[in-house]
Design a protein around this motif. Structure first.
Motif, mmCIF file in Angstrom:
data_model
loop_
_atom_site.group_PDB
_atom_site.id
_atom_site.type_symbol
_atom_site.label_atom_id
_atom_site.label_comp_id
_atom_site.label_asym_id
_atom_site.label_seq_id
_atom_site.Cartn_x
_atom_site.Cartn_y
_atom_site.Cartn_z
ATOM 1 N N MET A 151 0.866 -1.180 0.000
ATOM 2 C CA MET A 151 0.000 0.000 0.000
ATOM 3 C C MET A 151 0.900 1.227 0.000
ATOM 4 O O MET A 151 1.625 1.462 0.965
ATOM 5 C CB MET A 151 -0.915 0.013 1.222
ATOM 6 N N VAL A 152 0.862 1.990 -1.080
ATOM 7 C CA VAL A 152 1.728 3.159 -1.219
ATOM 8 C C VAL A 152 0.873 4.406 -1.418
ATOM 9 O O VAL A 152 0.143 4.516 -2.409
ATOM 10 C CB VAL A 152 2.697 2.999 -2.414
ATOM 11 N N GLY A 153 0.937 5.313 -0.448
ATOM 12 C CA GLY A 153 0.211 6.573 -0.566
ATOM 13 C C GLY A 153 -1.299 6.430 -0.585
ATOM 14 O O GLY A 153 -1.993 7.273 -1.161
ATOM 15 N N THR A 154 -1.820 5.390 0.047
ATOM 16 C CA THR A 154 -3.271 5.186 0.033
ATOM 17 C C THR A 154 -3.930 5.861 1.228
ATOM 18 O O THR A 154 -3.345 5.982 2.294
ATOM 19 C CB THR A 154 -3.632 3.688 0.055
ATOM 20 N N ASP A 155 -5.152 6.307 1.021
ATOM 21 C CA ASP A 155 -5.927 6.961 2.072
ATOM 22 C C ASP A 155 -6.903 5.946 2.666
ATOM 23 O O ASP A 155 -7.903 5.599 2.044
ATOM 24 C CB ASP A 155 -6.690 8.154 1.485
ATOM 25 N N ARG A 156 -6.580 5.476 3.854
ATOM 26 C CA ARG A 156 -7.444 4.537 4.566
ATOM 27 C C ARG A 156 -7.853 5.118 5.909
ATOM 28 O O ARG A 156 -8.012 4.402 6.894
ATOM 29 C CB ARG A 156 -6.743 3.183 4.735
ATOM 30 N N ALA A 157 -8.045 6.417 5.923
ATOM 31 C CA ALA A 157 -8.454 7.098 7.151
ATOM 32 C C ALA A 157 -9.867 6.680 7.539
ATOM 33 O O ALA A 157 -10.712 6.398 6.682
ATOM 34 C CB ALA A 157 -8.402 8.613 6.953
ATOM 35 N N GLU A 158 -10.092 6.613 8.849
ATOM 36 C CA GLU A 158 -11.407 6.311 9.410
ATOM 37 C C GLU A 158 -11.950 4.956 8.968
ATOM 38 O O GLU A 158 -13.157 4.738 8.944
ATOM 39 C CB GLU A 158 -12.405 7.425 9.060
ATOM 40 N N THR A 159 -11.052 4.044 8.609
ATOM 41 C CA THR A 159 -11.485 2.696 8.257
ATOM 42 C C THR A 159 -11.651 1.857 9.522
ATOM 43 O O THR A 159 -11.112 2.184 10.578
ATOM 44 C CB THR A 159 -10.470 2.004 7.323
#
Length: 195
Positions: free
Chosen positions: A57-65
């Motif tokens: 996972m490179v530069g992925t947005d997984r905020a609030e998961t």
């Protein structure tokens, strides 16, 4: 993969996800192996009973998961956003975290086993029953974090850049205490002098 999609009982093998918007999606009882996520948004997605192996996972947005009852093996997270995420009963084995933002995350019953956590920011995070056996924390940040039953004794390396005062609620070894003594004295405003 689509935004707000529902995915169950699937095996994503060797897939390459680039700039995908999979926000608010739900993944259950599925596996990812040899998959790559480059950038992309998965904010507020849910992962339950998920197995990941050799995933990047490179530069992925997984905020609030939300992550529950999941296992990650040999996973690499670089420049990944995990702020505000919730993890419960999640195990990481031989994983590498590099410049990961886990600020305000809530981790409960999480184990980092033989992992490398470099420049990971746990600022404001809540860690409950979290362990780090065999793992190396390199330049970790714990500013304003809250810890309960966090066990750092078996960590292979413990380098904390900021937030030493947040270690209240954690357990460390005597050796780790001696190693961190100068930094702890500085945080407490202690002057150490030999007569």
């Amino acid at each position: 993969m689509e935004r707000e999609g529902t995915y169950e009982w699937l095996h994503f093998d060797g897939c390459d996800f680039e700039d995908v918007d999979g926000g608010s999606s739900g993944f259950a009882e599925s596996a990812f192996s040899a998959a790559t996520f480059t950038r992309g948004r998965y904010r507020r997605s849910q992962f339950e009973d998920i197995w990941l192996h050799t995933v990047r996972m490179v530069g992925t947005d997984r905020a609030e998961t939300t992550w529950m009852d999941s296992e990650c093996n040999e996973v690499v997270l670089a420049g990944t956003e995990l702020s505000g995420s919730h993890m419960n009963r999640v195990n990481f084995y031989n994983c590498k975290f590099d410049s990961v933002n886990a600020r305000l995350a809530k981790l409960r019953n999480v184990a980092f086993v033989d992992c490398l956590l470099r420049d990971v920011d746990f600022g404001g995070a809540v860690l409950t029953n979290v362990t780090f056996p065999g793992s190396t924390l390199d330049r970790a940040h714990f500013d304003n974090a809250k810890m309960t039953k966090v066990d750092l004794r078996e960590a292979a390396g413990l380098s904390i850049t900021s937030g030493l005062e947040a270690l209240k609620g954690a357990t460390i070894s005597t050796y780790q205490l001696l190693d961190m003594a100068p930094a702890l004295a500085q945080v407490l405003g202690l002057t150490v002098k030999d007569a």
